[in-house]
Every structure is written in structure tokens, then in C-alpha cells.
Scaffold this motif. Sequence first.
Motif, mmCIF file in Angstrom:
data_model
loop_
_atom_site.group_PDB
_atom_site.id
_atom_site.type_symbol
_atom_site.label_atom_id
_atom_site.label_comp_id
_atom_site.label_asym_id
_atom_site.label_seq_id
_atom_site.Cartn_x
_atom_site.Cartn_y
_atom_site.Cartn_z
ATOM 1 N N ARG A 484 -17.457 47.422 46.543
ATOM 2 C CA ARG A 484 -16.876 46.083 46.692
ATOM 3 C C ARG A 484 -16.576 45.458 45.342
ATOM 4 O O ARG A 484 -15.560 44.777 45.170
ATOM 5 N N SER A 485 -17.449 45.705 44.366
ATOM 6 C CA SER A 485 -17.183 45.181 43.024
ATOM 7 C C SER A 485 -15.932 45.799 42.428
ATOM 8 O O SER A 485 -15.117 45.110 41.800
ATOM 9 N N ALA A 486 -15.762 47.109 42.628
ATOM 10 C CA ALA A 486 -14.566 47.781 42.114
ATOM 11 C C ALA A 486 -13.305 47.257 42.775
ATOM 12 O O ALA A 486 -12.275 47.050 42.120
ATOM 13 N N VAL A 487 -13.393 47.041 44.087
ATOM 14 C CA VAL A 487 -12.223 46.516 44.801
ATOM 15 C C VAL A 487 -11.906 45.099 44.341
ATOM 16 O O VAL A 487 -10.732 44.717 44.183
ATOM 17 N N ALA A 488 -12.942 44.303 44.104
ATOM 18 C CA ALA A 488 -12.707 42.939 43.641
ATOM 19 C C ALA A 488 -12.024 42.925 42.281
ATOM 20 O O ALA A 488 -11.191 42.056 42.001
ATOM 21 N N ALA A 795 -11.757 58.322 43.148
ATOM 22 C CA ALA A 795 -11.913 59.067 41.900
ATOM 23 C C ALA A 795 -12.171 58.133 40.726
ATOM 24 O O ALA A 795 -13.005 58.420 39.853
ATOM 25 N N ALA A 796 -11.456 56.985 40.704
ATOM 26 C CA ALA A 796 -11.635 56.043 39.599
ATOM 27 C C ALA A 796 -13.040 55.450 39.596
ATOM 28 O O ALA A 796 -13.683 55.349 38.542
ATOM 29 N N ILE A 797 -13.532 55.060 40.784
ATOM 30 C CA ILE A 797 -14.892 54.507 40.862
ATOM 31 C C ILE A 797 -15.903 55.559 40.409
ATOM 32 O O ILE A 797 -16.836 55.269 39.648
ATOM 33 N N ALA A 798 -15.734 56.800 40.876
ATOM 34 C CA ALA A 798 -16.664 57.862 40.511
ATOM 35 C C ALA A 798 -16.632 58.137 39.008
ATOM 36 O O ALA A 798 -17.678 58.344 38.374
ATOM 37 N N LEU A 799 -15.435 58.164 38.418
ATOM 38 C CA LEU A 799 -15.321 58.428 36.983
ATOM 39 C C LEU A 799 -15.999 57.327 36.167
ATOM 40 O O LEU A 799 -16.735 57.612 35.213
ATOM 41 N N VAL A 833 -12.914 67.371 33.164
ATOM 42 C CA VAL A 833 -13.762 66.766 34.197
ATOM 43 C C VAL A 833 -12.977 65.726 34.978
ATOM 44 O O VAL A 833 -13.062 65.652 36.216
ATOM 45 N N ALA A 834 -12.190 64.904 34.266
ATOM 46 C CA ALA A 834 -11.388 63.894 34.947
ATOM 47 C C ALA A 834 -10.350 64.547 35.861
ATOM 48 O O ALA A 834 -10.145 64.113 37.006
ATOM 49 N N ALA A 835 -9.694 65.606 35.361
ATOM 50 C CA ALA A 835 -8.704 66.297 36.183
ATOM 51 C C ALA A 835 -9.353 66.944 37.400
ATOM 52 O O ALA A 835 -8.802 66.914 38.512
ATOM 53 N N LEU A 836 -10.536 67.533 37.208
ATOM 54 C CA LEU A 836 -11.242 68.146 38.326
ATOM 55 C C LEU A 836 -11.614 67.102 39.376
ATOM 56 O O LEU A 836 -11.472 67.335 40.582
ATOM 57 N N ALA A 841 -10.687 65.006 44.683
ATOM 58 C CA ALA A 841 -10.508 63.837 45.542
ATOM 59 C C ALA A 841 -9.205 63.918 46.321
ATOM 60 O O ALA A 841 -9.173 63.670 47.538
ATOM 61 N N PHE A 842 -8.109 64.282 45.654
ATOM 62 C CA PHE A 842 -6.816 64.344 46.335
ATOM 63 C C PHE A 842 -6.751 65.521 47.301
ATOM 64 O O PHE A 842 -6.310 65.368 48.451
ATOM 65 N N ALA A 843 -7.179 66.717 46.837
ATOM 66 C CA ALA A 843 -7.075 67.903 47.693
ATOM 67 C C ALA A 843 -7.953 67.783 48.930
ATOM 68 O O ALA A 843 -7.526 68.066 50.063
ATOM 69 N N ALA A 844 -9.206 67.353 48.733
ATOM 70 C CA ALA A 844 -10.137 67.285 49.860
ATOM 71 C C ALA A 844 -9.837 66.125 50.784
ATOM 72 O O ALA A 844 -10.365 66.067 51.898
ATOM 73 N N THR A 845 -8.989 65.192 50.357
ATOM 74 C CA THR A 845 -8.584 64.079 51.238
ATOM 75 C C THR A 845 -7.272 64.366 51.935
ATOM 76 O O THR A 845 -7.142 64.193 53.151
ATOM 77 N N LEU A 846 -6.284 64.828 51.180
ATOM 78 C CA LEU A 846 -4.931 64.964 51.744
ATOM 79 C C LEU A 846 -4.777 66.214 52.599
ATOM 80 O O LEU A 846 -4.062 66.179 53.614
ATOM 81 N N LEU A 847 -5.400 67.321 52.223
ATOM 82 C CA LEU A 847 -5.225 68.538 53.008
ATOM 83 C C LEU A 847 -5.760 68.393 54.435
ATOM 84 O O LEU A 847 -5.055 68.705 55.404
ATOM 85 N N PRO A 848 -7.006 67.919 54.627
ATOM 86 C CA PRO A 848 -7.448 67.714 56.018
ATOM 87 C C PRO A 848 -6.672 66.602 56.712
ATOM 88 O O PRO A 848 -6.505 66.635 57.939
#
Length: 863
Positions: A484-488, A795-799, A833-836, A841-848
Motif C-alpha cells: 500500500r505504501s508503494a502504491v501510494a 518487480a519494482a517493489i521487490a527490487l 539480478v534486476a533483469a532476472l 515477474a513478466f514471464a510467470a505472470t503473462l504466460l499463465p
Amino acid sequence: MLRLAFATLRGRLPSLAGSFLALLFAAALVTACGLLVETGLRGSTPTERYAATPVVLTGPRQASVVKNDAKDDPVEVTESVPLDEPSTLPASLAAGLREVDGVQDVVPELTFPVALLAGDGSAVPGAAPGATYGHAWDSARLTPYTLRAGRAPAASGEVVLDAGLAARAGLTVGAHARVLGRDGVRAYTVSGIAGPGLTGQSAVFFTAGRAAELFGHAGRVSAFGVFGPGDPDAIKDAIGARLGATQERSSRVSLGVKGASAGAGPAVYTGGERGMAENPAASAAKETLVALGGSLGGIAVMVAAFVVAGTFGLAQRQRRSEIALLRAVGATPAQIRSMTGNEALLLGVTASAAGLLPGVAAGRWLVGELTARGLAPEAFAPVVGPVPMLVALAVGTATAWLSARGTVRRATRVRPTEALGEAAAEPQTPGRGRLITGLVFLALGTGLCGLAMSVAGETAAMSAGGIVILLVVSAALLGPWLVRSAVALAGGLLARTSRVGGYLAVANTRTAAGRLASVVSPLILMIAFAGATVFAQTTIGEATARQAAEGTRADYVVQAAGPGVPPEVARAARAVPGVTGVTEVIDTGVLGDYEELGDRTLRPYRAVGLTVPAHGLDLDVRAGSLDRLRGTTVALSTLAAGSFGASVGDKVRLRLGDGTSVTPTVVALYGRGLGFGDVALPYDLVRGHTGSGMTDRLLVVGDASAGGRLAALGPAVTVLDSRDASAARDEALELNNWVNLLALGLIIVFIAISVVNTLVMATAGRAREFALLRLVGGTRRQVLGVLRWEALLVAAIALVAGTAIAVPTLMAVSYGVTGSPIPYVRAEVCLAVAALTLGLAFAATLLPARAVLTGRPADRVRG
């Protein structure tokens, strides 16, 4: 409830695949680490040298200290640390052993490294690399060695050669052999050839007098072979009782066990254990495996529990509506808990059992890799027992059960109508207990980080894993508030950038912060753990290489094949025209004996023995002078001095490589401890407490003409210039880093797999939500656009969070080890690491999601 659990599992197999995989990989990882520990505890090597000896008595293999000896504590707590060099026993102990019931004869054994030289000056290879040892012919019966040709040695200039060694050297009875030993290269006449040829080591037998000279420890022996007609284990127990009674009457010093104290005494071996008595490298390898497997196993259990709990918790969260409906139609909270608990037990047992065999295979592979790189003897076979597998099974099952019970706790505590409401919309305020627990872990992690910066050396380096785990657990517990803080902070920019996809992504995140936190947590763990692990190694490695390069001022480094550089080579090197200085160096290890956090402790340190004045070596002396390094003195690195709390003029307690206790006076403090070792001792003091008693290398300062003359000084001599010596040093550093990164890499791979697993589960569980978006007018492309923005936000929050955890961890490690809070970070690794992270995040979200978006939306809604 058990029948219902089977039924629900059959109906939810696709959604449970993620939890199954997470549990499987967790069990495999724990099993692999457990196999390392069990191999270290129970592993052994074949008995060869002592094959005919029922009982073998050797010097202590460990030094010990009573940690609470100054406290009124009835329970004695002892810390034991392996010794770096072989220890010895007093020869007079044989008389007492002969008086033990069941003992018929006692044979003293002298063991010391030697090298048989070929005609070109190279060392004849032994049965195993570096495994050629000298003995007195009187101890040949311990194998037994018997003469195949010739006779026993009768004069100091005669030797009997192992049959295999003689064959490789092409020597027969009557031939002349050159043997390198403690006092240099000497010529001998081969008086006999003895067999059998052993596979683990080769032997050169001397007369008793000559062997004692080469052994170099007057009045002492390496071991005793004990013979008797009775049961070897009974004789072992009787010897132990005899030694114990002796220790009650006198101190260990009067007993004469060199270097023993506080529980470190002679080691007695029978049966299959005798192979460990004749192979000190195997004993060291056992300690390495136990330490490596134990430390990694502890981290693996914590990481596995964290990842499995998150994955299983997400799977349970996705079925909140099912649980709420069961409550609404009359199911009691106890029945819900029983159903989910039984499901978790079934899934945990099945998945963990499936991971056991892959774990055994991974453990065998790890032992094989360690063996291939010389960190364990080739004959050291992995031990596969039931304990690691039972532990892995218990950890996986318990984690699944606790995760399931914890996830349904709130749904079973509120009224059925509230449960239905929370199933339709995620509660906006997670529980107060979660908030308090998260803040507690945050405080603990921050406190440990501060503590790591206040201690030095290895303690600071070892704290990295604990700091990461505490802060990651804190981030997981505080995940909804973090999201929520990141979204704010970024939501407005995201919504303005993309008025459809970005706006919907921000709206979804605000209303489903708990779900998104479950997805972000494993990514944070991966980034924080990978960053802390990799960059802690690069920080220490870079500082070590830099200090070694800056401190090495020698123009040449002289080494020799076999056990060391002959003494005559060092003397001759000083007389070579063009040479202006020579320093003899012995590499060894010592144990620091001091108080840490109120308890007495033993800490291993790399150490060097140096002749002074030191030429070709700049340790960056900060106080005192290395020229005073004579007699019983010591120079310490600034980090080691901080651990001892010592300065120039103070005395410190040390155990030398063979366990001998000394109290040297500090004569210098220096800054390049990582590059050369934290302890520098006088050469003569160290030489008498090493196995070979020879110099490991010479540091030579001289002009360009000196190199060729140095190479001609003696047999088996290798001269390296400064560039070659630097390359050899870097290769040794890479091997050390490989050991740490290889096993820790398995944990990082497991985390990455779990990240993909969690993201796939989270995306696949939103099929109904995607279908509703399609039904209200959203196109397939727009839904995928929303998911792309969500993946970017995840990905941004995790990084950011992972970096915020890794940075203070690395600063603590860097400050404790190098004295600077700035770690050595490679930009290309950060980008990777950032690219990974973005790619996962993109592959495991968009493919399924593409698979979920196929078909008619109305069918998905009805399903």
C-alpha cells in the motif's frame, strides 16, 4: 474429515501443483544438506596403513575449551575446534598402554611427509597426490608390510621402498634414491622393496634413528598401534578408562598430550574408524562437510519454511470462498481446521517423499564436486542414511500443516457471514498481531545489523544470513502495508502514464494488497538473499585479492614439489648474485583463545610463520615492528587484535597448529590480514609445530638475472615471477568462493523456482476476475496490459525492498571484515539480478495469463 480431505485434494489438483513443487524442492534441499552432515559425521575411508592393527591411538585431532569455566554452572559447556596440523603423543605413554588389560603389544608409529625424487628432480607421484610418508621400519607390521626383495634398513643411509612407489620410480634393490625430508635432500641406498602397495598413500621406511631425526619431535610419536587377542572395542574402552584415571590424578600437561586441554585428548580408533586415523585429510574433510552442511542446512530449513509457508498460504487464500461456504452451511471451525490440516498432511507427506531421492542425488553430487576439487579425499564416499530424509519429511510436512492451519485461522474465528464477506473482498486491515510481529522482526534484524558492525572478521561475515532472514520475514509480515505504501507513492504516476491498464493495476493493488504481498515476498527473498550472498563474497574476495596484491613485493616466489622447500635451497637463495632479500614462509592455522560476548571461545585464524626481516612482504604495519618477531611473539591483524582486545605489548592466548598452547607477546599490528592471514608468528616457533617442518615458499627480492639462478638451486624447485604467483593466488581464492557459492546457489535456484511457482499460482487463481473484466467490455489485450503493469509494480517493489535489505547487510559485513562500510558491488551483476527479477515477474505472470484468457469468458465465470 480424512475422506473429505482426499476428495478436496482430488478436486483441486491443478491449484495444488505449486504447493506440491515447493514442498518437493524444499525436501530435496534439506535432504542434500543433511547428507553432507551425515557424511561428515559417519563417513570414513578404507583402512590400509593400519589394516593389521586392532586399535590405533593418535594425538588429539581437536582443541577444546570450557566456555563456562568461570561461572557457577553445574553443566560444563565445551567448544571443540579441529586442529590444522597433526598432533603428537609422548613415547613414554607406551609403558602405560602395555599395562591395560587385554593389551599384548604396543608399536609406536612415526609418520612424516617425504618425497622420492626422480632423476630430473621432480617428485615421484605417490599412490595419491602428496601422499608419500616416511616411517620407521619397526612399524611395518601395522599394515603389515613384508619384504618382497632385499632386507630391512640397517644403517641411516638405507631405505625400504613401497613396491608401488619403487615401480613408478624404476628403482630396484641396490639402487640409489634421493629423498626429500625435513633436513633436505639426502641420498639413500635401496636395501629392500616391501609390499603391499597401498592405494591411498605410499611409504618410505628408514631405520628407527633416522626416522626419529626426520620426524623432528624428540620423545614423541605420531600414533600407537595396539595389539591384543581380545575384542578391540573392549580394549578401546579399557584404554579410555586408563587415560581418564590418569587425567584425574594429573593435568593433561603432565600426561604429556601435546596441546590438549579441556576435553581434547588422544583419539582411539577401532574397526572402520582406523582409516580416519591414517588419513588426517579425511578428518579435516569431515569437519568441513559438517560445518558446510550444518550452516547451509540451517539456512535451507529457514528459507524452505518461508517459501513453502508463503506458497501454501497463497493456495489456501485462493479457496477462502469455499471455506466461507462450508461455514455458512454449518461446518464448525474444528471441522474446517481438521479438513485443511489433513489436506496439508497428505500433501506434505506426498510432496516431501517425492523430493527425497532428488535430494540424495543432489547431496551425492555435492560430495563428488568437493572431492573433485581436492576438498575431500577421493576414497571418501558419501553416506546415505535415513536421518536426513526423515528430517526433510518432517520439515516439509510440519511446514505445510502449520501454514494451512495459520491461513484458515481467521476464517474459522469470525462469524460465517463475515467469512463470506472477506472471501468476496480482502480485508483492508490485516491483524494487529501480524503488524506487531513484523515490527519485532524488523527491530531484531536492525539490531543484528548494528551488532555485526561492532564485531570483526568471521563473526561479521557469518551474520549476513541471519540479518537477511530476519528482515525478509519482517518484509513478508509487513507486506500488505509495504504494498500500500508503494502504491501510494507510485500509484498516481502509474495511473497517469496508462489511463486504462495502469489505473486498473493500481486499483487492483489497493484492493488486494494481501494477495500481492504473497507474490512480492518470495521475490524479495530472492533479491535480498542473492545480493547478500554474491556481494558478500565479492566484497571479501576483492579485499583479499587487493591486500595480497598490494602487500606482495617479491620479485620471485620459490616453491618445491612434495612437502616443502628444502632448507639448503633457502640458504643458497640468499647467496645468489642479484638477490637482495629472502623471506621463508610457512602457511598454517592457529586458534585464538579469548572471550567473546562473555564466553571463552576458540576461533580459527589463517597464520603464517615468517623469517625476519621480512623481504618481499608488506603487511601494512600500523603499530610496532615486524623486526621484533622472534622467540615467543606474535603480530596480529587489526581485525584479529580487535577480537582479542589486544594492542602492542599485550599477551594473547593461542593454540598453534598442533594444539600447543602459547602466550606470545604482541609486537606489531598490521592491516592486511585478509591477504596474508590474521596472525604472523616467528618462523622457528611455527616450524616445530607443523607436519613437514619445511618452508612452504620463499619470497625473493632480486633483479632480473636472479630468476634463472634460483631455478638451478635444487631439485623439484619451481620459480614463479610476480605475475604467475598472483595467478596461483587468485586460483586458490576462486576455489574458496566456489565452495560457498555452489551450495548457496542451490538455495537461490530453489527460491527462483518458488518465485515462478508463486506467480503462476497467483495468476492462474484469477481466472474468474479476468473473465469478469472481459464480460464488462475489456479486451484480451487490455487485460494483458493490466497484468503487465501489475508485474512491473511487483518487480519494482521487490527490487526496492530486496535492495533495502541487502544493502545494510552488506555494509555490516564489509565493515566487520574490511573496516570499510562500502561493499564491493559489481554493476553487471546488479543489472543481471534486476533483469532476472523483471523477467521472472513478466514471464510467470503473462504466460499463465494467456492460457487463462483462452476460451469464452462466460464459461470461466460459471466455472
